[in-house]
Design an enzyme around this catalytic site. Sequence first.
Site, PDB file in Angstrom:
ATOM      1  CD  GLU A 446      -2.923   0.900   2.654  1.00 51.50           C
ATOM      2  OE1 GLU A 446      -2.268   0.286   3.523  1.00 51.50           O
ATOM      3  OE2 GLU A 446      -4.202   0.975   2.324  1.00 51.50           O
ATOM      4  CG  ASN A 484      -4.309  -1.383   8.714  1.00 47.80           C
ATOM      5  OD1 ASN A 484      -4.984  -2.634   8.265  1.00 47.80           O
ATOM      6  ND2 ASN A 484      -3.218  -1.129   9.441  1.00 47.80           N
TER       7      ASN A 484
END
Length: 700
Positions: A446, A484
Amino acid sequence: MKGTVHYEVKKFCAILTIDNPPVNPLSSGVRQGLFDLIERAQQDEQIGTIIITGAGNSFIAGADISEFSGKMEGAPLPAVLNRMESSTKPIIAAINGSALGGGLETALCCDYRICNQQALFGLPEVKLGLLPGAGGTQRLPRLIGAEAALDIMLSARHVKPSEALTLGIIDAVAEDDLMEAAFAFAEDLKNREYPLRKIRDLSEHQQQDKNKPGIFDAARRLAEKTARGQRAPGWIIECVEAAVNIDDFDKGIAKEAENFFKCFKSSQRKALIHVFFNERNAAKIPDIPKETPRRDIKKAAVIGAGTMGGGIAMCFANAGIEVTLLDADQEGLDKGLAKIQKNYELSLAKGKLKQSSYEQRLSLIKSSLDYQELADADVIIEAVFENLALKKKIFEQLDSVAKSGAILATNTSALNIDEIAQVTSRPEDVIGMHFFSPANVMPLLEVVRGAETAKGVIATAMSLGKKLKKVSVLAGNCPGFIGNRMLFKYMEQASQLLLEGALPQDIDGALQEFGMAMGPFAMHDLVGLDLGWRERKKSGQSRDIDKVADALCEAERFGQKNGRGFYRYDENSRQPIPDDIVTSTIEKVASELGIERRSISSDEIVQRCIYALINEGAKILEESIAIRSSDIDIIYIYGYGFPAYRGGPMFYGDKVGAKQLIEDFTALEEQTGQTWEAANLIKQLAEQDGSLTKWQRTSV
Ligand code: T1G
């Protein structure tokens, strides 16, 4: 029509070169070209042998997947392959690169196959929810045996030339020039009066395989473990069984066509092709052209020799990039280096790594306690504990030692990139590169764009991810970025369900049945309950939904690390075992919170946890934290174990439909008393009857 085939006559050979860059899929123009030019060579009396090869670095990458959703033009592939297989002049496949899917199936309709050292072979259709539908399930078992053929089809792996030669997929590997080798092979055929060799007529392996019924049960058991919930593997196994048990080749082909159609109609095929194209689209950033200059990365450095830092260092060594691993103390450094060595030794022992690669990779990993030794690194990745103050301190040091133009990256999984960048004199060189644990295994990277991160730095980080064999996805800067941030919402629902009446094994079981690689509580035990617990104790902020985890930690149940958490674990086992102590802890906490527990269905568990992902994903899109909804899908599939055969949370949400989501949110509010406020984007799409998957930002 798309793609073409060139025709050239050399000596007594007709050379057909497939030209459909960059990887020569069997698009309409290629199929029509092969169909017409095979016939032309048949009619040309000066031609004794036909050679088929590819332009560029690929032979044929398979059927043109992009054609599946559109109108098919040109000769159908079966007609092309039938014409090849009925050729009265031998056809040699001169395989100059990837021969995958329909590409290998085309080569199997040739009489002979030779290749160069760059060639790759495979029938990876199962990764697309398909099966080899151009005769591969019938020809490959006849050529190399059912067991070897099943392994190739079910694993979707690429086979290198040496193994292809051993298995019998090819007849020879050219040491030097492939076309010279092809002409020499053709000369030999001419001297032997052009013997034909059609795989459909082979029966030796078939006869032997009739006495090995066990291989199909073994294949089914393996598929149940490695491809849980997927339909194509079972249909592939049925086709190979037909290849063994049905002597009539054309009846076997009919069985293959029947099962191919089942795959083609399945929602899993649509989802997996969505994933195939969009893991590639994720690399395309609208406001950063692909010509944007990348910085040269010859030397790397990693700060922090813990699990993440060690894994990241291995990624660089595996990609052949020298890397210096730095830690605060010698003990930490030694521990990290020992873990890296052990990981490589395990791969060596399993035969996954050659001795030479083992030695080469270890030689690329240097170690240091001195920041000054990082002065010549082109990229430095900080991978220390998730503490903003500590990270800021490290970036101040990096700012004073790193050379001009070095990329300064943080592996933080949620903290503010801009706050870290602001402590340096070069915020334009600061970026987030969030790896997933274990970093040397998990495929996702990411990449997080700071407000001032330079476009060249972003382009370099995205390309570096590919070089490290990661799927790179760009995220904007917000708490938790994309993955997340969605996980937090998913875990909130799971924790709420725990208080309301479900047990860890109920929730994990329902979500694993849905296809998640691991349930939330087993994952919590794997990561460790104590990390969050210590943070909450420090901040003094603990929500009702944290109270079960807090109680378990108070009882020193930290997860797998000490054998008990939401589950208990036998010695040296990672198998979660439900524990009555946890049940009574949950019931006690619920009672103290005045919650009357109730029976909760698997459907409710799945709906609430998956809808939480979809709703947060829609907000992430609205806020331009993600460029496109498929980027969110790719992140959740490759980083969090969402089943690829469901396309990702947003693709799945599209299947439910925005209107239905709104209705279900309302029903959940009434049922649970919780607020289920739909993202504005979902409301907007519900009004317009729009689609999440077609939604794209200009950038993050
Ligand atoms: N069809 C259409 N486009 C394809 C394609 C394909 N088969 N393969 C690749 N592309 C595009 C890809 O989207 C990208 O586009 C560009 O080519 C470069 O790809 C009848 C039914 C060959 C190992 O599953 O594994 O045959 O983003 O970035 O890293 O039984 O491409 O540039 O616009 O991946 O060098 C079976 C799929 C099909 C192989 C090269 N074949 N391809 O990797 O390049 S189904 C496959 C790959 C079938 C038959 C059945 C890889 C590669 P863009 P890339 P790469």
